[in-house]
Write a protein that holds these residues in place. Sequence first.
Motif, mmCIF file in Angstrom:
data_model
loop_
_atom_site.group_PDB
_atom_site.id
_atom_site.type_symbol
_atom_site.label_atom_id
_atom_site.label_comp_id
_atom_site.label_asym_id
_atom_site.label_seq_id
_atom_site.Cartn_x
_atom_site.Cartn_y
_atom_site.Cartn_z
ATOM 1 N N ASP A 80 0.780 -1.131 -0.091
ATOM 2 C CA ASP A 80 -0.001 0.088 -0.084
ATOM 3 C C ASP A 80 0.835 1.230 0.159
ATOM 4 N N ILE A 81 1.708 1.582 0.933
ATOM 5 C CA ILE A 81 2.530 2.674 1.171
ATOM 6 C C ILE A 81 3.422 2.900 -0.093
ATOM 7 N N GLN A 82 4.444 1.949 -0.400
ATOM 8 C CA GLN A 82 5.201 2.056 -1.500
ATOM 9 C C GLN A 82 4.386 2.258 -2.935
ATOM 10 N N LEU A 83 3.359 1.596 -3.129
ATOM 11 C CA LEU A 83 2.717 1.725 -4.316
ATOM 12 C C LEU A 83 2.082 3.061 -4.567
ATOM 13 N N HIS A 84 1.407 3.501 -3.441
ATOM 14 C CA HIS A 84 0.961 4.824 -3.199
ATOM 15 C C HIS A 84 1.863 6.080 -3.568
ATOM 16 N N ARG A 85 3.213 5.913 -3.238
ATOM 17 C CA ARG A 85 4.262 6.898 -3.319
ATOM 18 C C ARG A 85 4.652 6.775 -4.751
ATOM 19 N N TYR A 86 4.753 5.411 -5.503
ATOM 20 C CA TYR A 86 5.010 5.462 -6.900
ATOM 21 C C TYR A 86 4.217 5.910 -7.868
ATOM 22 N N ASN A 87 2.827 5.883 -7.297
ATOM 23 C CA ASN A 87 1.936 6.335 -8.168
ATOM 24 C C ASN A 87 1.964 7.752 -8.431
ATOM 25 N N THR A 88 2.379 8.681 -7.210
ATOM 26 C CA THR A 88 2.536 9.886 -7.242
ATOM 27 C C THR A 88 3.639 10.257 -8.239
ATOM 28 N N ALA A 89 4.600 9.539 -8.350
ATOM 29 C CA ALA A 89 5.947 9.751 -9.267
ATOM 30 C C ALA A 89 5.082 9.642 -10.671
ATOM 31 N N THR A 90 4.434 8.596 -10.915
ATOM 32 C CA THR A 90 3.964 8.242 -12.284
ATOM 33 C C THR A 90 2.948 9.410 -12.778
ATOM 34 N N ILE A 91 2.199 9.911 -11.739
ATOM 35 C CA ILE A 91 1.122 11.024 -12.056
ATOM 36 C C ILE A 91 1.909 12.376 -12.633
ATOM 37 N N GLU A 92 2.970 12.538 -11.813
ATOM 38 C CA GLU A 92 3.730 13.609 -12.246
ATOM 39 C C GLU A 92 4.473 13.769 -13.480
ATOM 40 N N LEU A 93 5.067 12.378 -13.674
ATOM 41 C CA LEU A 93 5.618 12.307 -15.078
ATOM 42 C C LEU A 93 4.522 12.317 -16.362
ATOM 43 N N PHE A 94 3.388 11.829 -16.008
ATOM 44 C CA PHE A 94 2.577 11.672 -17.135
ATOM 45 C C PHE A 94 1.915 13.023 -17.220
ATOM 46 N N LYS A 95 1.662 13.576 -16.215
ATOM 47 C CA LYS A 95 1.001 15.394 -16.321
ATOM 48 C C LYS A 95 2.054 16.084 -17.290
ATOM 49 N N LYS A 96 3.335 16.006 -16.763
ATOM 50 C CA LYS A 96 4.233 16.645 -17.677
ATOM 51 C C LYS A 96 4.389 16.325 -19.137
ATOM 52 N N GLY A 97 4.210 15.209 -19.358
ATOM 53 C CA GLY A 97 4.162 14.568 -20.712
ATOM 54 C C GLY A 97 2.959 15.301 -21.305
ATOM 55 N N MET A 98 1.792 15.013 -20.800
ATOM 56 C CA MET A 98 0.523 15.561 -21.223
ATOM 57 C C MET A 98 0.647 17.064 -21.811
ATOM 58 N N GLN A 99 1.167 18.057 -20.835
ATOM 59 C CA GLN A 99 1.315 19.427 -21.121
ATOM 60 C C GLN A 99 2.389 19.515 -22.458
ATOM 61 N N ARG A 100 3.344 18.858 -22.276
ATOM 62 C CA ARG A 100 4.500 18.915 -23.426
ATOM 63 C C ARG A 100 3.658 18.484 -24.752
ATOM 64 N N TRP A 101 3.214 17.727 -24.716
ATOM 65 C CA TRP A 101 2.385 16.979 -25.983
ATOM 66 C C TRP A 101 1.601 18.059 -26.552
#
Length: 469
Positions: free
Chosen positions: A351-372
């Motif tokens: 639970d804890i580790q996946l939750h933190r990894y999800n945060t990094a994934t979301i930030e990566l994807f949001k930046k990608g969307m903005q760039r695209w």
Amino acid sequence: MIKLLITILTSSIFLSGCSTYGAINNSKKTTAPTLSGYSIQSVISSRSQGNVSLLLSFSGGGSRAAALAYGVLKELRDTHIQRDGHSYRLLDEVDVISSVSGGSFTAAYYGLHGDKTFKEFEKVFLRRDISTILIQDLFNPTLWFSAKGRTDRAIEFYETSVFKDATFADLQKQNGPLIVINASDLGNGIRFSFTQEYFDLLCSNINDFPIASAVAASSSVPLVFDPVIVENYQPCQNTHNSMLMDSKQTLHSNQVVKETQEDLQQYRQTDINSKYIHLVDGGITDNLGLRAIYDVVELSGGIQQILKKFKQKPIGHFAVIAVNASTLTSQNIGKTNQAPSIEDTINSVSDIQLHRYNTATIELFKKGMQRWSQELSTPEKKVKDYFIEVGFDDIKEPPQRHFFNAITSSFTLTEEEADKLIEAGRTLLRNHPAFKALVHDLNKPVDKSESIKPNTNDLKSLMKGWFGF
């Protein structure tokens, strides 16, 4: 789910008298790779475009994730857009659903059955005690000395009771969104998506592969279930996997993307180490299903190359709805110097580790969307992006948030849990500011002056184009 997992593990130790060998369900492709299989390119290119490019991602989390995703689908079904005198459902605008683990049950079922999902899925899956059914199978004396493993038995149940022996050929026949079911390659440590592009790397045909096996792989927790195994039939004439392998890296490709391409290259090797691919829970490498989408764009050479391959028309709205069913359970480890229990340890790791990894994934994807969006926008046509995360963190009332965080990741829900999860999916989506903005913008009358004029120069047209993935 933790106590259930311990029960399975303990039972397996005593009931397993010998090693098991997973059944191989993927066939060798006898012809050169083509677009005939269930591929990203063929499905997207054949879809007619609407007024928005809409992608969904369904996270892991057992039936909790499946129910939350199901609630989101129901809300999209009931959200109608009025535009130029026509009314349409936002659900019909969905182009892609990328899923892992528990979310894959909802995604696959909707991909196969469309609107029938809203009449059948709750009875067939959500409101059944799947965990107990699978546990009881372990204690069936007639199966104690069977060569079949726990996952093989789970697949048999999914095939007969949920997916009715459907294959990717059946998914191909539907005129619905692209369904990308994701698992993790246990040997390589990378994401593996059940599409023809990935099967081409194995010289294999995805169309006769069972949906139940793909979903089982996506949700196969290591140690609890055996991996789903697919065979690599290399060597072969592999000429049609340029989307994943042959494009040049973009300027924005990070180290992870570069390493992913290098790892995928190993599937082309003919040595014995790449003969069998052991696939387990997709949540290990991407618990949201977002990195799978991100990788496809970057591995294909960037957003403009994707646009060119899919031959899509310009669209000014790009939206992603990420259904995140991860939870933060209460931790008691820090209250004592006593060694943590197995339950507390697994909770902390999952639970804890996946939750933190999800945060990094979301930030990566949001930046990608903005760039695209910036890369595809022109002075004449601005591309607007909307990132909508549906998750329990947005629940303001502590008692309600605690209720959802206390729901385990098993495949069993009480009636109350199922009802509240479905309603939470609907309410959280409906009230999300970015979703409100999307609905508002789509309801605006079309401004004819903003439309892009046709251009005979293909490159200029692409630069003014829009990501139709």
